[in-house]
Enzyme design. Structure first.
Site, PDB file in Angstrom:
ATOM      1  N   LYS A 173       0.892  -1.173   0.000  1.00 60.49           N
ATOM      2  CA  LYS A 173       0.000   0.000   0.000  1.00 60.49           C
ATOM      3  C   LYS A 173       0.927   1.220   0.000  1.00 60.49           C
ATOM      4  O   LYS A 173       1.490   1.594   1.025  1.00 60.49           O
ATOM      5  CB  LYS A 173      -0.872  -0.003   1.264  1.00 60.49           C
TER       6      LYS A 173
ATOM      7  N   GLU B 100       9.146   1.751  11.026  1.00 59.85           N
ATOM      8  CA  GLU B 100      10.233   2.665  10.655  1.00 59.85           C
ATOM      9  C   GLU B 100       9.635   4.059  10.674  1.00 59.85           C
ATOM     10  O   GLU B 100       8.930   4.459   9.736  1.00 59.85           O
ATOM     11  CB  GLU B 100      10.739   2.322   9.243  1.00 59.85           C
TER      12      GLU B 100
ATOM     13  N   CYS C   5      13.630  11.222   6.581  1.00 57.11           N
ATOM     14  CA  CYS C   5      13.583  10.838   8.002  1.00 57.11           C
ATOM     15  C   CYS C   5      14.962  11.000   8.623  1.00 57.11           C
ATOM     16  O   CYS C   5      15.082  11.212   9.819  1.00 57.11           O
ATOM     17  CB  CYS C   5      13.106   9.402   8.130  1.00 57.11           C
TER      18      CYS C   5
ATOM     19  N   GLU D 283       9.438  16.958  14.355  1.00 55.29           N
ATOM     20  CA  GLU D 283       9.951  16.768  13.001  1.00 55.29           C
ATOM     21  C   GLU D 283       9.458  17.918  12.121  1.00 55.29           C
ATOM     22  O   GLU D 283       8.257  18.149  12.016  1.00 55.29           O
ATOM     23  CB  GLU D 283       9.443  15.423  12.463  1.00 55.29           C
TER      24      GLU D 283
HETATM   25  P1  NAD Z   1       2.248   8.981   7.121  1.00 60.08           P
HETATM   26  O1  NAD Z   1       2.380   8.349   8.446  1.00 60.08           O
HETATM   27  O2  NAD Z   1       1.289  10.085   6.958  1.00 60.08           O
HETATM   28  O3  NAD Z   1       1.854   7.890   6.008  1.00 60.08           O
HETATM   29  C1  NAD Z   1       2.640   6.750   5.780  1.00 60.08           C
HETATM   30  C2  NAD Z   1       1.789   5.683   5.136  1.00 60.08           C
HETATM   31  O4  NAD Z   1       0.789   5.265   6.055  1.00 60.08           O
HETATM   32  C3  NAD Z   1       1.014   6.167   3.900  1.00 60.08           C
HETATM   33  O5  NAD Z   1       1.003   5.143   2.951  1.00 60.08           O
HETATM   34  C4  NAD Z   1      -0.392   6.414   4.439  1.00 60.08           C
HETATM   35  O6  NAD Z   1      -1.404   6.313   3.476  1.00 60.08           O
HETATM   36  C5  NAD Z   1      -0.499   5.303   5.467  1.00 60.08           C
HETATM   37  N1  NAD Z   1      -1.480   5.538   6.536  1.00 60.08           N
HETATM   38  C6  NAD Z   1      -1.904   6.705   7.041  1.00 60.08           C
HETATM   39  N2  NAD Z   1      -2.792   6.484   8.036  1.00 60.08           N
HETATM   40  C7  NAD Z   1      -2.925   5.141   8.148  1.00 60.08           C
HETATM   41  C8  NAD Z   1      -3.700   4.283   8.978  1.00 60.08           C
HETATM   42  N3  NAD Z   1      -4.522   4.755   9.908  1.00 60.08           N
HETATM   43  N4  NAD Z   1      -3.573   2.942   8.824  1.00 60.08           N
HETATM   44  C9  NAD Z   1      -2.731   2.437   7.908  1.00 60.08           C
HETATM   45  N5  NAD Z   1      -1.979   3.194   7.070  1.00 60.08           N
HETATM   46  C10 NAD Z   1      -2.074   4.535   7.199  1.00 60.08           C
HETATM   47  O7  NAD Z   1       3.726   9.429   6.700  1.00 60.08           O
HETATM   48  P2  NAD Z   1       4.162  10.201   5.380  1.00 60.08           P
HETATM   49  O8  NAD Z   1       3.761  11.623   5.496  1.00 60.08           O
HETATM   50  O9  NAD Z   1       3.772   9.437   4.175  1.00 60.08           O
HETATM   51  O10 NAD Z   1       5.748  10.071   5.469  1.00 60.08           O
HETATM   52  C11 NAD Z   1       6.548  10.936   6.196  1.00 60.08           C
HETATM   53  C12 NAD Z   1       6.909  10.340   7.542  1.00 60.08           C
HETATM   54  O11 NAD Z   1       7.555   9.076   7.365  1.00 60.08           O
HETATM   55  C13 NAD Z   1       7.891  11.187   8.306  1.00 60.08           C
HETATM   56  O12 NAD Z   1       7.544  11.208   9.660  1.00 60.08           O
HETATM   57  C14 NAD Z   1       9.217  10.452   8.106  1.00 60.08           C
HETATM   58  O13 NAD Z   1      10.178  10.705   9.092  1.00 60.08           O
HETATM   59  C15 NAD Z   1       8.762   9.044   8.113  1.00 60.08           C
HETATM   60  N6  NAD Z   1       9.744   8.188   7.438  1.00 60.08           N
HETATM   61  C16 NAD Z   1      10.455   7.301   8.180  1.00 60.08           C
HETATM   62  C17 NAD Z   1      11.415   6.522   7.558  1.00 60.08           C
HETATM   63  C18 NAD Z   1      12.231   5.509   8.315  1.00 60.08           C
HETATM   64  O14 NAD Z   1      12.796   4.646   7.660  1.00 60.08           O
HETATM   65  N7  NAD Z   1      12.319   5.570   9.623  1.00 60.08           N
HETATM   66  C19 NAD Z   1      11.627   6.651   6.192  1.00 60.08           C
HETATM   67  C20 NAD Z   1      10.876   7.573   5.471  1.00 60.08           C
HETATM   68  C21 NAD Z   1       9.923   8.333   6.109  1.00 60.08           C
END
Ligand code: NAD
Length: 509
Positions: free
Chosen positions: A169, A242, A276, A374
């Protein structure tokens, strides 16, 4: 009575953040579709497992070849959908995936092979052991938009080579890149139902967690991660989380300010700060502070901002306006509490609605949101520190613990400080690079996550570890079996005393 009730279909739009052009609109997969996809994957997974690791490695080799051949198209698509500069897409997305495939091609067979286990316990010397790696079954991957290719691809290839089926997804902002990944994997020989993409938003992701998957690899924000941890706990679903970071950079008194400032500018503005692992806060020893902040401001001013399809561009747009408002709010609060804007601090409307100027802030207050939450944007907030102790205290005063970096001419001192910082990974005299080193296990501590991806740990995390013990003697009676008696008790006591109560016994054991 109405006969055909219209059920509203949720949609997600893929938009080029540099131009605002809508690239494609897609219907979100609903609960039924998600469940059906998982059922399809489960139906073919056992067959995929039987194919064996050697054949799967061959398919991965073909995927690597195809990706290398199509590298420019893939990088351009990433730039169009996520906004990151073209050269960056080649380096931090395509190259990372090619190298992850290289690691698995070289090592997957050896790491997944059955492993003999020696038994140290004298009472178990008549048995031999074996560790077997079994795929979980169907692995769900939920991924973010900021590394829309490298994150789901590195996780998916590890899951697939271990014999799992995968249902991905992707982020609602970057579905097209996920479809491109699927088409490369399918062209390489991964059967269609063994790797599937279900486009959609958070509700689609929630449906995936509620489906019959066997493990979830989630990458995203801490807020979503907490929700997912609860939903997964309710059904005892194993998860890797992650999550976000607030990575500190520490510049010691013996660092090279010129080198460290170049590192800081790259680490803060790569992917327009939407990483991140980006440098989110910087603590600089007072002896270097003035030279360091001046160098950062000078170098940030020189960055070329614009549409990343132009290969000369170094900083692209933010993914969407909401992200930009978050950055603005952090900068405004920091300035209202004493921070000085050395460069940037404004939107760049002439370039487009989602552009923000690379911003360097000096004399930032540690209590402001920009040092604690962040920011995920092109901002480098810098603080002066008295000494190493103060820098480490600030670095560790955070709920996050993903990556960190330390700059010093004394490498031994750098490693020592890297150990003192509470983080899942750390870098000495560079920043950000941990994810791009396939052999290096990647993940966070504190609220930055649970579990590791990449390298050996990442691959083995895609499998159950099963222990098989085989009796090789076939005796009629075993020490542990019935019957028990007073004679047996005194014999066992004597044996335990000899084995663990004497140095000769311990040596023999
Ligand atoms: P997000 O948490 O908004 O979304 C991530 C994913 O989760 C998306 O595919 C989204 O559709 C899905 N999602 C959202 N709500 C959900 C729910 N209730 N149930 C299941 N899935 C759900 O994050 P984002 O804005 O896409 O990405 C940015 C964030 O990701 C930042 O905080 C960044 O630091 C983090 N990040 C972490 C890493 C790592 O490896 N630690 C890598 C990249 C990004």
């Amino acid at each position: 009575m109405p006969t055909n009730v219209q059920v509203p279909v949720r949609t997600v739009a893929s938009v080029n953040p540099a131009s605002g052009e809508v690239l494609r609109e897609l219907a979100c997969a609903g609960e039924e579709e998600v469940h059906a996809a998982v059922v399809r994957s489960r139906a073919v997974q056992a067959q995929w497992c039987e194919v064996g690791p050697r054949k799967r490695v061959e398919i991965l080799r073909e995927f690597q070849r195809l990706l290398c051949e199509k590298k420019s198209d893939v990088a351009r698509l990433i730039t169009r959908e996520a906004g990151k500069p073209y050269v960056e897409a080649l380096l931090t997305e395509v190259m990372v995936v090619l190298d992850a495939a290289r690691f698995l091609i070289d090592n997957a067979y050896g790491l997944l092979r059955d492993e003999p286990v020696d038994h140290g316990n004298l009472a178990m010397k008549t048995k031999v052991g074996r560790i077997v790696r079994e795929p979980y079954g169907v692995i769900g991957i939920i991924s973010p938009w900021n590394y829309p290719f490298s994150i789901p691809a590195t996780e998916a290839v590890a899951a697939l080579v271990a014999g799992n089926a995968v249902v991905l997804k992707p982020s609602e902002f970057t579905s097209l890149v996920a479809f491109e990944l699927a088409s490369l994997l399918h062209a390489a020989g991964v059967p269609k139902d063994v790797f599937q993409v279900i486009p959609g938003d958070g509700a689609t992701g929630a449906a995936l967690i509620g489906s019959d998957i066997d493990k979830l690899i989630f990458t995203g924000s801490v807020a979503t991660g907490k929700w997912i941890a609860q939903a997964a706990a309710a059904r005892l679903l194993p998860v890797v989380l992650e999550l976000g970071g607030k990575d500190p950079m520490i510049v010691l008194d013996d660092a090279d300010a010129e080198v460290a400032s170049s590192g800081a500018v790259w680490g803060a503005f790569v992917n327009a700060g939407q990483a991140c692992l980006s440098v989110e806060r910087c603590y600089v020893h007072r002896s270097l502070y003035d030279a360091f902040v001046a160098a950062c401001a000078r170098k940030a001013k020189q960055l070329r901002v614009g549409d990343g399809l132009n290969p000369e561009i170094e900083v692209g747009p933010l993914i969407h306006e909401r992200q930009l408002r978050n950055v603005e709010a952090h900068v405004e609060e920091a300035v209202s509490r004493g921070a000085r804007v050395l460069t940037g601090g404004t939107r760049l409307p002439d370039l487009g609605v989602d552009f923000y100027a690379p911003t360097v802030l000096a004399d930032v207050n540690h209590e402001t949101r920009i040092m604690r939450e962040e920011t995920f944007g092109p901002v480098l907030p810098i603080m002066r520190v008295r000494d190493v102790g103060e820098a480490i205290a600030y670095a560790n005063d955070s709920p996050y613990g993903l990556n960190a970096n330390v700059w010093t001419r004394n490498r031994r001192r750098g490693v020592q400080l890297a150990k003192e910082i509470q983080s899942g990974c750390a870098v000495v005299n560079d920043c950000m690079i941990t994810y791009g080193i396939t052999e290096s296990p990647f993940g966070g501590v504190k609220q930055s996550g649970i579990g590791r991806v990449n390298g050996e740990q990442g691959l083995l995390g895609m499998c159950h570890t099963k222990s098989i013990v085989i009796d090789r003697v076939g005796s009629r009676s075993e020490l542990l079996w019935f019957p028990h008696s007073a004679r047996k008790a005194s014999w066992v006591k004597r044996a335990l005393r000899v084995i663990w109560g004497t140095s000769l016994g311990r040596w023999l054991a």
